[in-house]
Design a protein around this motif. Structure first.
Motif, short mmCIF file in Angstrom:
data_model
loop_
_atom_site.label_atom_id
_atom_site.label_comp_id
_atom_site.label_asym_id
_atom_site.label_seq_id
_atom_site.Cartn_x
_atom_site.Cartn_y
_atom_site.Cartn_z
N GLU A 41 0.83 -1.20 0.00
CA GLU A 41 0.00 0.00 0.00
C GLU A 41 0.86 1.25 0.00
O GLU A 41 2.06 1.20 0.27
N GLY A 42 0.24 2.40 -0.29
CA GLY A 42 0.93 3.67 -0.21
C GLY A 42 0.99 4.16 1.23
O GLY A 42 0.35 3.61 2.12
N LEU A 43 1.80 5.19 1.45
CA LEU A 43 1.88 5.78 2.78
C LEU A 43 0.60 6.53 3.11
O LEU A 43 0.05 7.24 2.27
N LYS A 44 0.15 6.37 4.34
CA LYS A 44 -1.06 7.06 4.81
C LYS A 44 -0.71 7.96 5.97
O LYS A 44 -0.10 7.52 6.95
N GLY B 9 2.17 0.62 -13.15
CA GLY B 9 3.39 -0.06 -13.54
C GLY B 9 3.24 -1.57 -13.42
O GLY B 9 2.12 -2.07 -13.32
N PRO B 10 4.33 -2.33 -13.39
CA PRO B 10 5.70 -1.85 -13.42
C PRO B 10 6.15 -1.44 -14.83
O PRO B 10 5.61 -1.92 -15.81
N PHE B 11 7.09 -0.54 -14.85
CA PHE B 11 7.73 -0.14 -16.09
C PHE B 11 9.08 -0.85 -16.15
O PHE B 11 9.91 -0.68 -15.27
N LYS B 79 19.22 4.98 -15.79
CA LYS B 79 20.35 4.23 -15.22
C LYS B 79 19.81 3.06 -14.41
O LYS B 79 18.68 3.09 -13.93
N LEU B 80 20.66 2.06 -14.20
CA LEU B 80 20.26 0.93 -13.37
C LEU B 80 19.83 1.42 -11.98
O LEU B 80 18.89 0.89 -11.38
N SER B 81 20.52 2.44 -11.49
CA SER B 81 20.25 2.96 -10.15
C SER B 81 18.93 3.71 -10.06
O SER B 81 18.50 4.07 -8.95
N ASP B 82 18.27 3.93 -11.18
CA ASP B 82 16.95 4.58 -11.15
C ASP B 82 15.85 3.59 -10.78
O ASP B 82 14.72 4.00 -10.52
N SER B 83 16.17 2.31 -10.74
CA SER B 83 15.18 1.29 -10.39
C SER B 83 14.67 1.54 -8.97
O SER B 83 15.44 1.55 -8.02
N ALA B 84 13.39 1.78 -8.85
CA ALA B 84 12.78 2.13 -7.56
C ALA B 84 11.28 2.31 -7.79
O ALA B 84 10.80 2.16 -8.91
N THR B 85 10.58 2.65 -6.73
CA THR B 85 9.17 3.04 -6.84
C THR B 85 9.08 4.55 -6.71
O THR B 85 9.66 5.14 -5.79
N TYR B 86 8.38 5.17 -7.63
CA TYR B 86 8.28 6.63 -7.66
C TYR B 86 6.89 7.05 -7.17
O TYR B 86 5.88 6.59 -7.69
N LYS B 105 0.10 5.44 -4.69
CA LYS B 105 0.60 4.10 -4.37
C LYS B 105 1.98 3.86 -4.98
O LYS B 105 2.68 2.95 -4.57
N GLY B 106 2.32 4.67 -5.95
CA GLY B 106 3.64 4.53 -6.53
C GLY B 106 3.65 3.78 -7.85
O GLY B 106 2.76 2.96 -8.12
#
Lengths: 117, 113
Positions: A41-44, B9-11, B79-86, B105-106
């Protein structure tokens, strides 16, 4: 480390026990926020405090949860009589000023992972 | 309608690709907008604030369209280091203090070599 400090990093409790989570804001920050992130889940938002005052607790569950930010010492998030559903990551953030209108971002601590057995 | 919605996502993109994330928010009175980045099981970290005129920070460009209540993030030369949740983040005006941040939710990004 001048960042937001939270402890403990991991906390395990049995159902019915109390959990206390601590947060020291960044140096110079007087605004503290608590968030909860459930798995997947997202932050709440939970609560926003300034020194000795609760400014906004609209995201706090009505029962068992409380928060304080005393004049001296860290902010404390307290969960009484924990249940399985309280298992989550609890993040604290601080900012220099309130968010409203100022665009000031919030900076987060590493979080406390709470697990209820 | 959720307060902040994002592409789920995921992208999955190769290194060097350009990728864009979209976000919409429901409260037209919201005033502050941010993109945060969250690595697996870590704390959210501020990536950049988003301004009405649009803003750029290196390979990252953020845009805000208040009329459409739409925010975007463009990442160039991944970049590889960009892998994350935005995480798309908007401040809430649910109360007088207007201080709560509302998180999407990202969107998960995975950059591969």
């Amino acid at each position: 480390n001048a960042g937001v400090m939270q402890n403990p990093r991991h906390l395990v409790r049995r159902r019915g026990q109390e959990a206390r989570l601590r947060c020291s804001p960044m140096k110079g920050h007087s605004h503290v926020y608590w968030y909860r992130q459930l798995p997947e889940e997202g932050l709440k938002f939970m609560v926003y405090l300034q020194k000795e005052n609760i400014i906004d607790e609209s995201g706090m569950p009505k029962e068992r949860f409380s928060a304080e930010f005393p004049k001296e010492g860290p902010s404390i998030l307290r969960i009484q009589q924990v249940v399985r559903g309280d298992s989550a990551a609890y993040f604290c953030a601080s900012s220099l000023e309130g968010v409203r209108g100022s665009g000031q971002p919030q900076h987060f601590g590493d979080g406390t992972r709470l697990s209820i057995l | 309608r959720k307060e902040v919605e994002q592409d789920p996502g995921p992208f999955n993109v190769p290194e060097g690709a350009t990728v864009a994330f979209n976000c919409t928010y429901s409260n037209s009175a919201s005033q502050s907008f941010f993109w945060y980045r969250q690595d697996c099981r870590k704390e959210p970290k501020l990536l950049m604030s988003v301004y009405s005129s649009g803003n750029e920070d290196g390979r990252f460009t953020a845009q805000l369209n208040r009329a459409s209540q739409y925010i975007s993030l463009l990442i160039r030369d991944s970049k590889l280091s960009d892998s994350a949740t935005y995480l798309c983040v908007v401040n809430s005006l649910a109360n007088q203090a207007g201080t709560a941040l509302i998180f999407g939710k990202g969107t998960t990004l995975s950059v591969s070599s």
